[in-house]
Design a protein around this motif. Sequence first.
Motif, PDB file in Angstrom:
ATOM      1  N   LYS A   1       0.837  -1.212   0.000  1.00  0.00           N
ATOM      2  CA  LYS A   1       0.000   0.000   0.000  1.00  0.00           C
ATOM      3  C   LYS A   1       0.864   1.250   0.000  1.00  0.00           C
ATOM      4  CE  LYS A   1      -4.044  -1.990   2.084  1.00  0.00           C
ATOM      5  NZ  LYS A   1      -5.107  -1.872   3.043  1.00  0.00           N
ATOM      6  N   TYR A   2       0.404   2.263  -0.711  1.00  0.00           N
ATOM      7  CA  TYR A   2       1.155   3.514  -0.773  1.00  0.00           C
ATOM      8  C   TYR A   2       0.214   4.693  -1.008  1.00  0.00           C
ATOM      9  CZ  TYR A   2       0.409   3.136  -5.764  1.00  0.00           C
ATOM     10  OH  TYR A   2      -0.194   3.030  -6.992  1.00  0.00           O
TER      11      TYR A   2
ATOM     12  N   GLY B   1       2.399   3.230   8.260  1.00  0.00           N
ATOM     13  CA  GLY B   1       2.906   2.009   7.638  1.00  0.00           C
ATOM     14  C   GLY B   1       2.737   1.885   6.137  1.00  0.00           C
ATOM     15  N   VAL B   2       2.373   2.965   5.445  1.00  0.00           N
ATOM     16  CA  VAL B   2       2.260   2.870   3.986  1.00  0.00           C
ATOM     17  C   VAL B   2       3.479   3.492   3.314  1.00  0.00           C
ATOM     18  CG1 VAL B   2      -0.268   2.896   3.973  1.00  0.00           C
ATOM     19  CG2 VAL B   2       0.988   5.053   3.804  1.00  0.00           C
ATOM     20  N   GLY B   3       3.733   3.098   2.091  1.00  0.00           N
ATOM     21  CA  GLY B   3       4.796   3.705   1.296  1.00  0.00           C
ATOM     22  C   GLY B   3       4.341   5.063   0.759  1.00  0.00           C
TER      23      GLY B   3
ATOM     24  N   MET C   1      -4.835   7.638   6.825  1.00  0.00           N
ATOM     25  CA  MET C   1      -4.472   6.221   6.853  1.00  0.00           C
ATOM     26  C   MET C   1      -5.056   5.495   8.071  1.00  0.00           C
ATOM     27  SD  MET C   1      -3.053   5.499   4.123  1.00  0.00           S
ATOM     28  CE  MET C   1      -4.176   6.685   3.456  1.00  0.00           C
ATOM     29  N   ALA C   2      -5.648   6.275   8.977  1.00  0.00           N
ATOM     30  CA  ALA C   2      -6.240   5.643  10.162  1.00  0.00           C
ATOM     31  C   ALA C   2      -7.636   5.116   9.839  1.00  0.00           C
ATOM     32  CB  ALA C   2      -6.299   6.658  11.307  1.00  0.00           C
ATOM     33  N   GLY C   3      -8.141   5.402   8.646  1.00  0.00           N
ATOM     34  CA  GLY C   3      -9.450   4.889   8.224  1.00  0.00           C
ATOM     35  C   GLY C   3     -10.560   5.896   8.414  1.00  0.00           C
TER      36      GLY C   3
ATOM     37  N   LEU D   1       2.883  13.300   3.655  1.00  0.00           N
ATOM     38  CA  LEU D   1       3.339  11.947   3.296  1.00  0.00           C
ATOM     39  C   LEU D   1       3.982  11.267   4.507  1.00  0.00           C
ATOM     40  CD1 LEU D   1       4.827  12.465  -0.295  1.00  0.00           C
ATOM     41  CD2 LEU D   1       2.552  11.684   0.341  1.00  0.00           C
ATOM     42  N   ALA D   2       4.723  12.030   5.302  1.00  0.00           N
ATOM     43  CA  ALA D   2       5.338  11.453   6.508  1.00  0.00           C
ATOM     44  C   ALA D   2       4.252  10.991   7.482  1.00  0.00           C
ATOM     45  CB  ALA D   2       6.258  12.476   7.170  1.00  0.00           C
ATOM     46  N   GLY D   3       3.174  11.764   7.571  1.00  0.00           N
ATOM     47  CA  GLY D   3       2.060  11.360   8.440  1.00  0.00           C
ATOM     48  C   GLY D   3       1.468  10.037   7.985  1.00  0.00           C
TER      49      GLY D   3
END
Length: 218
Positions: A3-4, A33-35, A216-218, A26-28
């Motif tokens: 995933k990225y 855990g994603v690229g 990314m936390a949903g 992007l760092a967040g």
Amino acid sequence: MDKYVIGFNGSPRKNWNTAILLEKALAGAASKGVGTELVHLYDLDFKGCASCFACKTKGGKSLGRCARQDGLTPYLEKAFRAEAIFLGSPIYLGTASGGMRSCIERLFFPYLTYTNPSGTLFPRKIPVGLLYAMNTPDGGLDQGTAACGQTLRVVEGMASRIFGRSESLHCFDTWQFDDYSKFEASRFNAAAKARRRQEVFPLDCKKAFAMGARFMAG
Ligand SMILES: Cc1cc2nc3c(=O)[nH]c(=O)nc-3n(C[C@H](O)[C@H](O)[C@H](O)COP(=O)(O)O)c2cc1C
């Protein structure tokens, strides 16, 4: 494929406000855990929509996809498979930069259906982050001759409709020159700009990081 998320930098400057905000976003996302990949649009050889309508042709092999083949094409493909998309741009003359506008035409329009109401051919729901850097003073999106609030709200609305969800981050009153004394720019108070760069810009960077992590936390 792992995933990225992907970010597009619509500033010709690779180390300034827009690029830094994108790097933080992007760092967040990476903290979950994603690229990540950051694409500098001004490094690419590409143009905006050609109005060929291959993306809207019934039964066509490009239905819902941009048929134009150039330097942006591989990144549109990557965006298609990404978990989130971040679009960062300076405000130029009241809207996103020319490079970003061309990118948005190619990224958004193929998915948009000419139905009533308009729908989307994008097959999943992913968040889109819109990050803007501008000289406009704090909260001044809808004031002055270069007011851009309405334009930015249109883009945010389209991003939500096409991709499922979008959020905007506005970074106001940015640090534009390393040395204000070298430029015809008497409108700006260099000391106030420097203070804001030290005190407020880091908070905007934190907001960008939080956006990436939240997406990314949903
Ligand atoms: C061609 C050009 C047009 C600009 N027009 C506007 C504008 O209409 N409104 C605004 O607030 N800032 C405007 N700016 C300032 C930039 O938006 C601001 O300096 C921004 O931080 C630049 O992003 P960057 O530091 O990532 O390159 C303009 C800058 C340039 C170079």
